[in-house]
Design a protein around this motif. Structure first.
Motif, mmCIF file in Angstrom:
data_model
loop_
_atom_site.group_PDB
_atom_site.id
_atom_site.type_symbol
_atom_site.label_atom_id
_atom_site.label_comp_id
_atom_site.label_asym_id
_atom_site.label_seq_id
_atom_site.Cartn_x
_atom_site.Cartn_y
_atom_site.Cartn_z
ATOM 1 N N ALA A 164 0.622 16.628 15.124
ATOM 2 C CA ALA A 164 0.029 15.605 14.796
ATOM 3 C C ALA A 164 0.994 14.907 13.626
ATOM 4 N N VAL A 165 0.730 13.668 12.918
ATOM 5 C CA VAL A 165 1.107 13.211 11.915
ATOM 6 C C VAL A 165 0.013 12.660 10.949
ATOM 7 N N TYR A 166 -0.175 12.712 9.868
ATOM 8 C CA TYR A 166 -1.456 12.646 9.098
ATOM 9 C C TYR A 166 -0.929 11.672 7.809
ATOM 10 N N ASP A 184 0.849 -1.304 0.056
ATOM 11 C CA ASP A 184 -0.057 -0.071 0.035
ATOM 12 C C ASP A 184 0.891 1.431 -0.112
ATOM 13 N N LEU A 185 0.819 1.981 -1.015
ATOM 14 C CA LEU A 185 1.557 3.589 -1.215
ATOM 15 C C LEU A 185 1.028 4.141 0.157
ATOM 16 N N MET A 186 1.888 4.771 0.873
ATOM 17 C CA MET A 186 1.509 5.548 2.181
ATOM 18 C C MET A 186 2.297 6.824 2.325
ATOM 19 N N LEU A 187 1.535 7.967 2.385
ATOM 20 C CA LEU A 187 2.221 9.210 2.460
ATOM 21 C C LEU A 187 2.207 9.598 3.697
ATOM 22 N N LYS A 188 3.164 10.352 4.412
ATOM 23 C CA LYS A 188 2.848 10.992 5.785
ATOM 24 C C LYS A 188 3.099 12.701 5.640
ATOM 25 N N SER A 189 2.540 13.257 6.477
ATOM 26 C CA SER A 189 2.469 14.849 6.622
ATOM 27 C C SER A 189 2.541 15.232 7.967
#
Length: 265
Positions: free
Chosen positions: A195-197, A185-190
């Motif tokens: 917080a971390v989205y 699963d391609l997963m991106l974080k910001s």
């Protein structure tokens, strides 16, 4: 709304952007942008793995104001902030945010699945063990094994571009069986101050190994890794696993389903 992503598309694409902010006592407590004078948020999801399921506007958690521009994709994360938004009236579209905790029974079941997977020849690799080119190839191959021709996959060039440019935003794991990728699963974080989205644009898997619950194992491992990261940073975790449709009932095992909001101007 991610500034790194917006900056890249500003440089590469011919788009017109207007920026707005809400100020109180000389302090900026919320901000957003319009594309071409009409659309809130960056809509490039047709060609790039940057989802447009909902728009989460960065703002102070205590801020309350009227949003002067309309959108029908306002995130439930902004529900308490935007006065002129409805999340119930004529709302159909729903998104899935991963639950903050799971039962001991659920965790035990996932551990048992994981142990069976490993004993059957399974292996787990972190995204940072693989190059953008390798991740793009894995994504495309597994996506096509999962969806065949029923869903259009991203072009390899666009995937490699995003995976290279936003390497610092990549997250998650890849499952292997007997040395070959079987689930990703391609997963991106910001990250923000508190917080971390995490966002999951989509992914793929090899249906030959469905009997080993590779989809559940991958989701469990990615959520577990995200929790550990957020705990180490002392930040709130938010994970979106995309839109809910009746054929994706499995998402309710992992997530709370909420309507996106419509801003009424």
């Amino acid at each position: 709304m991610n500034p790194d992503v917006l900056e890249y598309f500003l440089q590469e694409k011919n788009i017109c952007v207007e920026f707005f902010h809400y100020e109180k006592n000389g302090e900026i407590i919320a901000s957003y942008f319009l594309i071409d004078g009409r659309e809130v948020g960056l809509n490039v999801a047709q060609d790039f793995p940057v989802t447009f399921d909902e728009v989460l506007i960065p703002m102070d958690k205590q801020a309350k104001f009227v949003l002067p521009d309309s959108t029908n994709k306002l995130s439930v994360g902004n529900r308490a902030n935007v006065k002129n938004a409805t999340f119930t009236l004529f709302r159909k579209k729903q998104v899935c945010w991963v639950k903050e905790s799971f039962s001991a029974k659920n965790d035990k079941a996932r551990r048992n699945e994981f142990n069976k997977f490993i004993k059957s020849g399974g292996e787990v690799k972190s995204y940072d063990e693989l190059s953008p080119q390798e991740l793009a190839e894995i994504y495309i191959n597994l996506f096509k094994l999962r969806f065949a021709d029923s869903v259009r996959c991203y072009e390899a060039e666009n995937l490699i571009c995003i995976l290279t440019k936003f390497r610092h935003m990549l997250f998650g794991n890849v499952l292997y069986m007997h040395g070959k990728p079987c689930a990703y699963d391609l997963m991106l974080k910001s990250e923000s101050d508190g917080a971390v989205y995490f966002d999951v644009p989509n992914g793929g898997l090899d249906k030959n190994y469905l009997h080993l619950s590779i989809g559940s194992i991958l989701m469990w491992l990615n959520i577990k890794s995200a929790k550990e990261l957020c705990q180490s940073l002392n930040k709130k975790m938010t994970i979106s696993i995309g839109v809910y449709e009746p054929q994706w009932e499995y998402k309710k095992r992992w997530a709370t389903v909420s309507h996106v909001g419509k801003v009424i101007c």
